[in-house]
Design an enzyme around this catalytic site. Structure first.
Site, mmCIF file in Angstrom:
data_model
loop_
_atom_site.group_PDB
_atom_site.id
_atom_site.type_symbol
_atom_site.label_atom_id
_atom_site.label_comp_id
_atom_site.label_asym_id
_atom_site.label_seq_id
_atom_site.Cartn_x
_atom_site.Cartn_y
_atom_site.Cartn_z
ATOM 1 N N THR A 105 1.367 -6.617 6.766
ATOM 2 C CA THR A 105 1.588 -5.630 5.713
ATOM 3 C C THR A 105 2.075 -6.241 4.408
ATOM 4 O O THR A 105 1.552 -5.940 3.338
ATOM 5 C CB THR A 105 2.593 -4.575 6.207
ATOM 6 O OG1 THR A 105 2.012 -3.878 7.312
ATOM 7 C CG2 THR A 105 2.936 -3.576 5.109
ATOM 8 N N ARG B 191 8.384 -2.520 1.882
ATOM 9 C CA ARG B 191 7.613 -3.685 1.464
ATOM 10 C C ARG B 191 6.318 -3.301 0.747
ATOM 11 O O ARG B 191 5.857 -4.034 -0.122
ATOM 12 C CB ARG B 191 7.327 -4.601 2.654
ATOM 13 C CG ARG B 191 6.654 -3.972 3.858
ATOM 14 C CD ARG B 191 6.641 -4.979 5.012
ATOM 15 N NE ARG B 191 6.021 -4.494 6.245
ATOM 16 C CZ ARG B 191 6.680 -3.885 7.224
ATOM 17 N NH1 ARG B 191 7.984 -3.662 7.093
ATOM 18 N NH2 ARG B 191 6.058 -3.496 8.336
ATOM 19 N N ASP C 291 -4.079 -2.965 3.249
ATOM 20 C CA ASP C 291 -3.358 -4.235 3.280
ATOM 21 C C ASP C 291 -3.877 -5.175 4.364
ATOM 22 O O ASP C 291 -3.663 -6.382 4.310
ATOM 23 C CB ASP C 291 -1.867 -3.979 3.493
ATOM 24 C CG ASP C 291 -1.580 -3.117 4.713
ATOM 25 O OD1 ASP C 291 -2.491 -2.407 5.189
ATOM 26 O OD2 ASP C 291 -0.427 -3.130 5.194
#
Length: 551
Positions: free
Chosen positions: A82, A166, A338
């Site tokens: 990720t 994140r 991602d």
């Protein structure tokens, strides 16, 4: 009955007032920069899932299919996780330059017992740990599109919202006006930031939704073939769920369509309340829709759960775009992922992939390290090798002498390469000596893929590539049932979709990279891309002889 996702989007987004609504824009081929960039990452939305469901979409995904469609986008590096993936999307740089080599890496000089550093934390904060950390952008080494926009015109407003910290940090970058993520209980931001009314509304509505039990979601007819329970051991099955949830169950909420609906509704509210796209220059909002990843980990990619999740996400995206349409703002969308994902081996074996397997539970860096200590008669306090099982980085204890280190490296490579589930293992010297890759990403060697993820101050001493279709989860009864993170294209390939009202759509099946997104959007808004120059290139979104890229 309306889907829960649609109801959540309607409930959380603020109603439009008369002053928020602009006259509808005429449908013509755009010749001026859009006023708002909307960059969406759907976590774990692989090119395989896109191909499987694209003819089923009727909502937001269907709209994007009328734009510029790149079905073979690549997160071209080896570290298909990720944090590295999100770091490429709006920076234009691969992980070798973003510095984000993994979700977590080992810093063997840190006083922490587990030696782990999280990609989006400031580990220098006293008392922090890798699990109880302070969110920070300090590890991201490059600017994002939003930062470049602000550097050119400080009036540009940059917003990033996501289900994971994140994702929000890596797409937002170091200079953002608003940055919000879900912390397990509510949407939060950096300490000391004022809480806008739209965040308060969203958190209040989500709290009310969580306080109620959720019954099974509607199952589209095309999901029925996926609706079959698959045993994974210990009496646990996956494959036939419809997201029933007890009141207060935040973990099941996170792995459900309701989570993405809440994220998108928060994003819609940000656009409305901040009047994004209605200022003197182009604004940007980045949106990280995270539920697909939690569904993929918890239930796999080919069961009823993923089918229902994507059907609901399609509707939620449609509702989100409807809200943006009503503002009258000329906006451009890019949607990608991602990383991809890989279904659980128990179902893969039933679906004509008999070689699919779970990793040998004895194959861990810690276990290999103990064997090497015994053979070389080393005196080591703590572990000799650090790292997770499966593909990825392995670090050697830095307290060894040079001679000991060389001996350990040699022995570790021999033992790792000898394992029947390992495809390859590379030393850091091998990777560092490999030139930065170029050309179509599907042609890259495994060593080149590793090079695109390699950043010397953080990367391991060894990088391991497991064989295809090996899932690095030994026991699915204790944690996730499926994952990603491999060198292989099922984890590297993602769709990249661009859409803007009035554009002439086209499809380009040849490969492109997620690092191409930033320079493409910069070209679309006429933003010069100065140093540092990105790894990606501008993709021409004009279907005819014209070009949206700088000459």
């Amino acid at each position: 009955m309306a889907s829960f996702a649609t109801l959540a989007a309607i409930a959380i987004a603020a109603p439009l007032s008369a002053q928020d609504t602009l006259p509808p824009a005429p449908v013509t081929t755009p010749t001026t920069p859009p006023r708002l960039i909307v960059a969406i990452s759907v976590d774990q939305f692989s090119a395989d899932l896109f191909a499987e469901y694209r003819n089923r979409f009727t909502g937001g995904f269907r709209r994007l299919l009328d734009g510029a469609v790149f079905p073979s986008g690549y997160q071209s590096h080896a570290a298909t996780e990720t944090c590295p993936g999100h770091s490429t999307i709006l920076s234009g740089f691969r992980p070798e330059h973003t510095g984000i080599i993994a979700n977590n890496w080992a810093d063997l000089k840190t006083p922490r017992a587990d030696k782990q550093v999280y990609c989006a934390e400031d580990e220098s904060v006293p008392g922090s740990t890798s699990s109880k950390y302070t969110v920070s952008d300090k590890h991201l080494l490059v600017p994002t599109l939003g930062e470049r926009m602000k550097a050119t015109n400080p009036a540009a407003r940059i917003v990033s919202v996501a289900g994971k910290d994140r994702a929000a940090v890596m797409m937002g970058g170091h200079r953002v006006d608003e940055l919000w993520w879900w912390d397990g209980k509510a949407f939060v931001s950096y300490a000391g930031r004022a809480v806008p009314p739209v965040v308060e509304r969203t958190n209040t509505t989500v709290a009310a939704l969580l306080a109620q039990a959720q019954g099974p979601l509607d199952e589209p007819d095309f999901c029925l073939p996926h609706d079959r329970a698959i045993p994974v051991g210990g009496g646990k099955t996956v494959g036939s769920g419809r997201f029933e949830r007890a009141a207060g169950d935040v973990n099941k909420f996170r792995a459900s369509p309701a989570f993405d609906a809440s994220i998108l509704a928060l994003a819609a509210g940000m656009v409305q309340d901040m009047k994004l796209g209605q200022g003197s220059t182009t604004d940007l909002i980045a949106v990280g829709a995270s539920a697909t990843d939690y569904v993929g980990h918890g239930y796999g990619t080919e069961g009823n759960e993923m089918c229902v999740q994507l059907a609901n996400l399609d509707r939620s995206l449609g509702s989100f775009f409807d809200v943006l349409d009503k503002t009258g703002v000329d906006y451009a969308v890019v949607l990608t992922a991602d990383h991809g994902g890989h279904d659980l081996p128990e179902r893969n074996r039933e679906h004509a992939a008999p070689e699919a397997a779970r990793i040998d539970p004895a194959f861990t860096p810690a276990a290999i390290g103990k064997e090497i200590i015994a053979k070389l008669k080393l005196k080591v306090t703590g572990s000799l090798l650090y790292g997770d099982a499966g593909s990825g980085d392995v670090w050697i204890d830095p307290k060894l002498t040079r001679a000991q280190r060389a001996a350990v490296l040699k022995e570790a490579l021999v033992r790792i390469r000898a394992h029947p589930q390992v495809y390859a293992a590379f030393s850091r010297d091998q990777i560092a000596a490999t030139p930065t890759p170029s050309g179509p990403p599907e042609t890259w060697t495994l060593l080149q893929r590793a090079r695109a993820s390699y950043y010397a101050p953080r990367s391991g001493d060894i990088v391991v590539a497991m064989k295809p279709r090996v899932t690095p989860i030994a026991d699915p009864t204790k944690s996730s049932v499926a994952t990603h993170g491999s060198f292989w294209d099922y984890d590297r390939r993602v769709p990249i979709l661009f859409w803007r009202k009035g554009m002439v759509g086209f499809e380009q099946p040849l490969s492109v990279e997620t690092v191409d997104i930033m320079p493409t959007l910069a070209g679309l808004i006429g933003l010069p891309v100065s140093a540092p120059k990105p790894d990606g290139r501008c993709l021409d979104l004009d279907a005819g002889p014209g070009s949206t890229c700088p000459s």
